[in-house]
Design an enzyme around this catalytic site. Structure first.
Site, PDB file in Angstrom:
ATOM      1  N   LYS A 154      33.414 107.623 125.228  1.00 51.59           N
ATOM      2  CA  LYS A 154      32.629 106.457 124.806  1.00 51.59           C
ATOM      3  C   LYS A 154      31.477 106.802 123.852  1.00 51.59           C
ATOM      4  CE  LYS A 154      33.741 104.003 129.065  1.00 51.59           C
ATOM      5  NZ  LYS A 154      33.249 103.275 130.226  1.00 51.59           N
TER       6      LYS A 154
ATOM      7  N   ASP B 170      13.456 105.233  54.922  1.00 53.72           N
ATOM      8  CA  ASP B 170      13.080 104.310  53.843  1.00 53.72           C
ATOM      9  C   ASP B 170      11.624 103.891  54.030  1.00 53.72           C
ATOM     10  OD1 ASP B 170      15.675 104.481  53.034  1.00 53.72           O
ATOM     11  OD2 ASP B 170      16.304 102.567  53.904  1.00 53.72           O
TER      12      ASP B 170
ATOM     13  N   ASP C 112      10.342 101.125  54.127  1.00 52.99           N
ATOM     14  CA  ASP C 112      10.232  99.711  54.502  1.00 52.99           C
ATOM     15  C   ASP C 112       9.864  99.635  55.983  1.00 52.99           C
ATOM     16  OD1 ASP C 112      12.509 100.457  55.814  1.00 52.99           O
ATOM     17  OD2 ASP C 112      13.869  99.146  54.708  1.00 52.99           O
TER      18      ASP C 112
ATOM     19  N   TYR D 198      37.585  82.115  54.836  1.00 49.78           N
ATOM     20  CA  TYR D 198      38.523  80.990  54.870  1.00 49.78           C
ATOM     21  C   TYR D 198      37.848  79.639  55.017  1.00 49.78           C
ATOM     22  CZ  TYR D 198      41.584  84.929  55.977  1.00 49.78           C
ATOM     23  OH  TYR D 198      42.244  86.125  55.961  1.00 49.78           O
TER      24      TYR D 198
END
Length: 1531
Positions: free
Chosen positions: A378, A541, A543, A805
């Protein structure tokens, strides 16, 4: 000697005899081998089957030692001996369950005499003879095997005994076993002793007894069976611990050990014995969380440092290995803790449940019915939780305490440790000369060698920049310089998850290349020698995105190795942003403000050639070599200046400093604004002499520009509602002024060219597509036309076709919203010396409210919902008239659900659901921005198929939607539907979403971010600015018209004087002519003079000058020359003819009249004219949209039936009972709670109390409505009547308010043309749009005037029917019950008004028809109740409404119109607003046409369904109406 021939034979005979004897022995052994033993013999022979091993075992166990207390140590014991003791002890504890009065257990352990005794009081064993077995019960159960009181499994017991072995096993393994028990009930005391392993029973003693019951078991274990000499220290320590176990796990029982009472007061104090002297990681005592869940469950929890630990008891049995009861409790805790850990460890090492469990120590004391175990020992309980006989639901208080007891912190510490271990694996502790696996690295030749500290790694922005750097290395050599290209921006490691860092290739590559090691401190110079490179040079860059990459790299090093920054480990390589050249002179500028300064200080700067460098890719290889040759100028070192640098880096990148970042950016914007006002130049970093930069300066002067531009790109302007990309698209479209459609891809290229767009064209194409979308949830007013597949509500616009498209062009409304006359008042920007889009456009209405806005920048985010165009127009008119604007609710074009206000800036958006029968519901609208396909996949599919945790809820569903409408028909069992109704169909089917508007942040007109608390604040700000700009427009027009008038006046006078001979120009020098003209009072060219005064001409000249010096000089000379009279002298000769002279005089007079007219107009008059023109065109556009929707539907006339059938499939069913969205008290409370947290300036207008009042009002309104319906004459109600007529039983799903619509719809037979007249009527109604909630009610009831917008607002809408406003109509379409709830107010009045008045023009109803409608209404009102979410489907509407006021949307009763306003609920809106409302109502009646106007779906269903099936005579007429209304819908 010869051998006898017989000898071998004799020998053989002897051998045979021997074999026979052996065979006999073998036969005997079969009996010996196959033996039968008695039960007792078997137990003694094979004890491990019953009591576990009888061998000595050494293992770690919890024991009790006198000097230490309970402790975990290694013990050597025999499990079998421990077990037989435990069986008797558990039996004693079990008695507490049989007799709650039991109060004492006495345990005596005498190792010297090998004697153990366990005594307990409480009800004893019956001392009576067993009639079947003919022996006393104590002797039976202790002396006979397989006897027990636990064999009745039908009896639910919470005892430890189970199989009938326990005490007998103790008897069998004892040399002496004595049972003594006394029973007061039977007045006897029983005593008997067994000896020799239960082999010999002593004499039974019976004595009369009159005291308290008790039982005492005394035994002497047979130590020889356990191979022991005596009860040693270890086994005694184990037995003593079990005595403490019983004291802790058995309530209200005193336990004595060897005569001493154990100091355990209960389970909680027992747990403390384990935790005594235990400390957590911080040196504090462990926190224990304890809860007595119920009388069967008691739980304690604390933190464990040794993996998962558990101490548990089932019915007093110590389950040392745990079992299902422990898992049952632990899993509840683990689930909650995992959620908390995941939130706190976002993105860290993934944490699994078992890892969380490893930090828990749990104590469980449970009583479980008829428990099962995996063995007689048990130790492990195996019973399934469903059979426990009780539940253990831990409280929120326990869980909250568990989260705070230190377990979560322990897990997070472990996570950090694990993360660090994983990260360290990514680093190499050894310096390598060569690195493999990084193909794009161009390694320095000396990297990783003796001279590695002198090497510099150049990190470039992309491959093109790497090429530039490699070109430059030709000058400085490859020995000391390596190059590695970065792919875009690197990770913000300060806020990144562990997984992101682990998987980020860029970061791992940099670490590998440089040789960095996590957690290594690079304080001293020697530590730098372990690196492969001594410096990193950042080459990006010039920027703002380049600045951001630099900042992220600085952040990466600072976060992980702050000490490196003190060694000047980082530097940057700068390149020119502008170069000017003249002849052989050349100058480079590294910042635009420096260039501007040079321009202002150089008089002849126009003669210099200017070249702008947008990125490193603009420079040539030759220029690269020049840059690297002058390394001193281009290399800028980052210098550490102290703690302010650390603070600045943290400010820019830490998630915890959002508020500080907001203040930082706000101060920057304010400072920039002040500099502009004072005419001061902008601050800049890179001057001609700059050689180093502090991190603080970099963050506050360079990186802040990126953060600000990030906001400018992400957050729109309050003035035009556009972000820069959208504004560039609009600017290009205005400039191109295409009269024909253009491909999206081509337009994107044109935008990039004309407006200097520097980012990817793909994002530009998506911007164009988004500007053209017009499905529900996108734009209320699309500025571009969607010619092709631009996306639908099926996928939220993601299903748009390729930009190659699809085509687009400006909407006819665009130039009415952004009048060209305003262009002259705008401030246009310049990029690369090219004039591009303005700072902002100035539309005639606040587009930021029409189409909403969403964006996330740095420090701020913006979210503003869409609002109704006509409501905004009406409010602007109110402001012009000096009145207060009416409150507005969010509104989405063609949305048929409801939007209600929970609290200020807190709304709930509800879809539409109706109950068709006891097993079927119909979903005909989804909340705004819940896309149809997503809803199907994420809500309905899991409900149909179930998930691991939830069983299926529905049995089937069918789809009938189109690209514009929604219709799911869902099947489920009656029980499930009833339960779903109880909970709320909107909640179960996720048809309600919340909308919070606490982040209404926009750039104001001066370019500063401003947070608006309410929508009306935005409207007022816009109104003030727009009115001012109408004044500027008027000034500009007056100047222009004045100049044109003067020019015509001079020209006319000149022609007349020439004809009269007063001026002679023939054969005279030009100079003399000019003198004559000046003397006679002629003006130098007034138009040219005025333009020059406006500084328009100089601007244009300046653009050309930079490109062409000669043209510049020429234009200068022209400007410098004196008065010009070419406008007179260049007139053709034929102006002297009578016709031309008269025409010139007429033009002069007309221009003067135009000027006088303009002078008499106020700015407000100009605005009203623009609004009227806009509304007129808007109605025309909406009418065209309806016609377009109608195209392709089945033919008219005789084919109407087929058309209806088709529409019926996509439109809501007329048989359905609409379910009113439920606004619960919890929702309102939550909204209020959010408001308190998020809104600093709290606005209590929408408080829950008001909502509550409205709910009550709604209930009453519904009751009244339903009562009145039978006799009401509302136009819309009439339509309903038709439907009921058809079915006889049911009303339109959209009961009352919808019924109004139905009547309109009943006119489906009416051809589309007739729709237009209705629109005209509707126009008047549109005025009322502002009160979306009460559209219906307001229209119908004049008593509710306060609720709706004044009729003056409606003028623009010519198309609405006089009685129905757009919105009114819309609400009806979408939800009858909503309308009912909301509009019940209105609907009641509607019913009171004569039906004929509304329908005659729109539906062409004959007099008898209205009567029919009235009667129908009566029946309908009773039969077609709108179902509140909780109400039963089949109940009459009035009952349902009464029963559940909470379910009603909260519309106030007719008597409380003002309250309705406060509550504010938006009914379904139609794209056509007022004009089309009437038509839509009609169309809704027609089911087949639903696709045209989604908003009409609900109403249409009713009508359409009814019409086709009309069974009664009356029904026929309604059918006709339905068809007509259908066509109208199509409009």
């Amino acid at each position: 000697m010869e051998v006898s021939p017989l000898q071998p034979v004799n020998e053989n005979m002897q051998v045979n005899k021997i074999k026979k004897n052996e065979d006999a022995k073998k036969r005997l052994s079969v009996e010996r081998i196959y033996q039968k033993k008695t039960q007792l013999e078997h137990i003694l022979l094979r004890p491990d089957t019953y009591i576990g091993s009888v061998e000595l075992v050494t293992q770690q166990m919890w024991v009790y030692d006198e000097d230490v207390g309970i402790n975990y140590r290694e013990v050597t014991f025999v499990p079998g001996l421990y077990k037989i003791f435990d069986e008797i002890l558990v039996n004693a504890a079990d008695n507490k369950q049989r007799d709650p009065k039991m109060s004492c257990i006495r345990v005596t352990i005498d190792p010297e005499n090998n004697l153990i005794s366990i005594w307990n009081n409480g009800k004893g064993i019956p001392v009576v003879e067993h009639k079947v077995e003919k022996m006393y019960v104590p002797a039976l159960i202790f002396g006979q095997l397989l006897t027990s009181s636990n064999y009745d499994d039908d009896e639910k017991k919470v005892t430890g005994g189970r199989n009938g072995y326990g005490a007998k096993l103790c008897n069998i393994f004892s040399t002496k076993f004595t049972v003594e028990t006394a029973s007061r009930e039977y007045k006897k005391m029983f005593k008997q002793t067994w000896m020799d392993n239960m082999g010999r029973a002593g004499e039974m003693e019976l004595k009369p007894f009159n005291g308290e019951d008790y039982t005492c078991i005394t035994f002497q274990p047979d130590l020889s069976k356990f191979k022991m000499q005596s009860l040693d220290k270890d086994i005694v320590a184990l037995m003593v611990r079990r005595a403490y176990d019983i004291a802790g796990s058995t309530k209200d029982v005193k336990v004595f050990l060897n005569g001493n009472k154990l100091p355990v007061k209960g389970f909680r104090s027992y747990v403390d014995m384990y935790l005594k002297d235990k400390l957590d990681e911080t040196g504090n005592s462990l926190k224990v969380i304890h809860e007595q869940v119920n009388h069967r469950w008691e739980v304690c929890l604390t933190m464990s440092e040794k993996g998962f630990q558990q101490i548990s008891f089932v019915n007093s049995i110590a389950t040392s290995k745990g079992g299902r009861h422990v898992d049952y409790v632990a899993d509840q805790i683990v689930t909650k803790l995992v959620d908390v850990v995941k939130k706190k460890n976002k993105g860290g090492v993934a944490v699994k449940a078992h890892q969380v469990k490893n930090h828990m120590w749990i104590f469980v004391n449970a009583l479980i019915e008829n428990p099962t175990f995996d063995s007689q020992t048990k130790e492990n309980m195996t019973l399934q939780p469903k059979s426990f006989g009780s539940t253990c639901q831990l409280s929120e208080k326990f869980i909250k305490a568990a989260i705070g007891c230190g377990i979560v912190e322990s897990i997070l510490n472990w996570v950090k440790f694990k993360a660090q271990v994983q990260l360290n694996k990514k680093c190499s502790a050894v310096k390598h000369n060569r690195i493999k696996g990084i193909p794009k690295l161009d390694d320095a030749n000396d990297a990783g060698g003796r001279n590695s500290t002198e090497c510099t790694l150049i990190l470039t922005e992309g491959d093109s920049a790497k090429t530039l750097a490699v070109s430059g290395l030709g000058v400085v050599g490859r020995d000391k310089y390596g190059v590695f290209p970065l792919r875009g921006k690197i990770l913000n490691v300060r806020e990144a998850s562990h997984k992101q860092i682990m998987e980020n290739a860029e970061i791992n590559n940099i670490i590998k290349i440089v040789g960095l090691q996590y957690k290594k401190n690079y304080e001293d110079e020697d530590s730098l020698k372990t690196l492969r490179y001594g410096k990193i040079m950042i080459m990006t860059d010039q920027d703002q995105d380049g600045s951001h990459i630099k900042g992220l790299l600085i952040n990466f090093i600072h976060h992980n190795w702050p000490s490196l920054l003190r060694h000047r480990f980082l530097e940057e390589f700068i390149t020119p942003i502008v170069k000017v050249s003249k002849n052989k002179q050349e100058m480079a500028f590294y910042s635009l403000p420096e260039f501007e300064e040079w321009k202002s200080s150089t008089p002849n700067h126009k003669k210099w050639k200017v070249k702008y460098y947008k990125g490193l890719g603009t420079s040539t290889s030759k220029e690269a070599k020049e840059y690297f040759a002058d390394m001193k100028r281009h290399r800028i070192q980052f210098k550490y200046s102290g703690p302010e640098d650390d603070a600045a880096i943290s400010l820019a990148f830490s998630k915890k400093q959002i508020d500080d970042r907001k203040e930082w950016l706000t101060n920057f914007m304010e400072d920039r604004r002040q500099r502009k006002l004072l005419g001061l130049p902008e601050d800049y970093l890179y001057g001609q002499t700059t050689t180093y930069l502090t991190y603080n300066d970099f963050i506050n002067k360079e990186l802040i520009l990126f953060s600000n531009s990030d906001n400018e790109r992400s957050i729109p302007s309050m003035v035009d509602g556009l972000k820069p990309g959208q504004r560039k698209v609009l600017f290009t479209c205005f400039k191109r002024n295409d009269k024909r459609e253009v491909k999206v891809a081509q337009l994107a290229g044109s935008v990039a060219e004309m407006s200097s767009y520097h980012h990817g064209e793909m994002s530009l194409m998506m911007t164009i597509i988004n500007l053209a979308q017009n499905f529900v949830g996108s734009n209320n007013l699309n500025l571009l036309q969607p010619i092709g597949q631009f996306g639908t509500r099926l996928h939220g616009g993601k299903d748009s076709a390729s930009p190659r498209y699809i085509f687009t062009m400006l909407s006819s409304l665009a130039r009415l919203l952004f009048p060209p006359k305003d262009d002259h008042t705008l401030k246009f920007l310049y990029d690369d010396n090219q004039r591009v889009e303005p700072e902002w456009y100035i539309p005639i209405i606040p587009m930021v409210l029409i189409n909403g806005a969403e964006g996330i920048g740095t420090g701020w985010s913006c979210k503003i919902p869409n609002f109704d165009v006509r409501e905004i127009v009406n409010n602007i008119r109110r402001l012009m008239d000096g009145e207060e604007p009416l409150p507005m609710l969010p509104s989405y074009k063609n949305f048929k659900g409801t939007i209600e206000e929970l609290a200020p800036n807190q709304y709930v958006i509800s879809g539409e659901v109706a109950i068709l029968n006891s097993t079927t519901i119909e979903i005909s609208e989804l909340p705004v921005r819940t896309w149809t396909q997503t809803y199907k996949e994420q809500v309905l599919e899991p409900m149909l198929n179930g998930t691991e945790k939830t069983p299926p809820l529905i049995t089937d569903y069918r789809e009938y939607h189109t690209d514009t409408t929604v219709k799911f028909v869902v099947k489920m069992t009656e029980e499930k539907l009833a339960e779903a109704e109880r909970v709320g169909l909107h909640k179960v089917f996720k048809l309600q979403t919340s909308l919070t508007c606490n982040s209404m942040v926009l750039f104001d007109h001066v370019g500063c971010l401003k947070k608006y608390d309410t929508v009306l604040d935005i409207l007022r700000d816009f109104f003030e600015l727009r009115l001012k700009y109408y004044g500027l427009r008027k000034e500009w027009l007056l100047g222009m018209l004045g100049a044109e008038s003067a020019k015509l006046n001079n020209q006319a006078r000149f022609i007349l004087e020439k004809i009269d001979g007063k001026i002679i120009i023939e054969n005279k020098p030009k100079k003399e002519l000019i003198k004559v003209l000046i003397q006679r009072g002629y003006d130098s060219d007034p138009v040219k003079a005025w333009k020059e005064a406006q500084q328009k001409v100089p601007d244009e000249e300046e653009n050309e000058e930079s490109d062409n010096e000669k043209e510049t000089e020429k234009s200068d000379s022209v400007t410098d020359s004196g008065p010009t009279f070419n406008y007179l002298l260049d007139m053709p000769l034929w102006y002297l003819t009578k016709e031309k002279k008269d025409e010139l005089c007429r033009l002069r007079n007309e221009k003067e009249q135009e000027l006088d007219t303009l002078k008499r107009k106020s700015p407000s008059d100009l605005w009203k004219e623009d609004l009227a023109t806009f509304i007129e065109e808007l109605e025309a556009v909406e009418a065209k949209e309806k016609q377009d929707e109608q195209v392709g539907l089945p033919g008219k006339g005789g084919k109407a039936k087929g058309k209806k059938t088709q529409m019926a499939e996509v439109l809501p069913s007329p048989r359905g009972q609409r379910v009113i969205p439920r606004i619960t008290i919890e929702m309102k409370a939550e909204a209020e709670k959010k408001n308190k947290k998020k809104i600093k300036n709290e606005n209590t207008e929408g408080s829950p109390q008001e909502d509550g009042v409205e709910l009550e009002g709604l209930k009453q309104r519904l009751e009244k409505k339903q009562k009145r319906e039978p006799g009401t004459k509302t136009k819309k109600q009439t339509t309903l009547a038709f439907k009921p007529i058809k079915k006889g039983k049911k009303r339109n799903p959209w009961s009352d308010s919808e019924s109004d619509r139905s009547s309109d719809e009943s006119n489906f037979d009416v051809p589309p043309r007739e729709t237009e007249p209705r629109r005209a009527a509707t126009k008047t109604k549109f005025t009322m749009d502002l009160d979306s909630d009460e559209d219906f009610s307001d229209f119908d009831e004049k008593t509710d005037d306060e609720d709706f917008v004044p009729s003056d607002a409606s003028p623009p809408k010519t198309k609405t029917s006089p009685k129905l406003s757009n919105k009114e109509l819309k609400p009806q379409k979408s939800v009858v019950s909503d309308l009912e709830a909301d509009d019940v107010k209105g609907s009641v009045p509607l019913s009171s008004s004569p039906p004929a008045t509304h329908f005659p023009d729109e539906t062409e109803i004959t007099n008898p028809v209205p009567k029919k409608n009235v009667t129908v209404k009566k029946t309908a009102a009773k039969s077609q109740s709108s179902t509140s979410t909780t109400g039963a489907k089949k109940r009459a509407a009035p009952k349902g409404t009464k029963r559940d006021p909470a379910l009603n949307s909260g519309v106030s009763q007719k008597p409380d119109p003002a309250k309705t306003k406060n509550r504010r609920k938006r009914k379904p809106s139609t794209s056509d607003d007022s004009d089309s409302n009437f038509e839509k109502i009609v169309s809704k009646a027609v089911t087949s046409k639903k696709s045209k106007g989604e908003s009409d779906d609900f109403h249409m269903d009713f009508d359409s369904a009814v019409a086709p099936r009309a069974k009664s005579v009356r029904a026929k007429k309604p059918i006709k109406y339905l068809e007509e209304s259908d066509e109208d819908d199509l409009f």
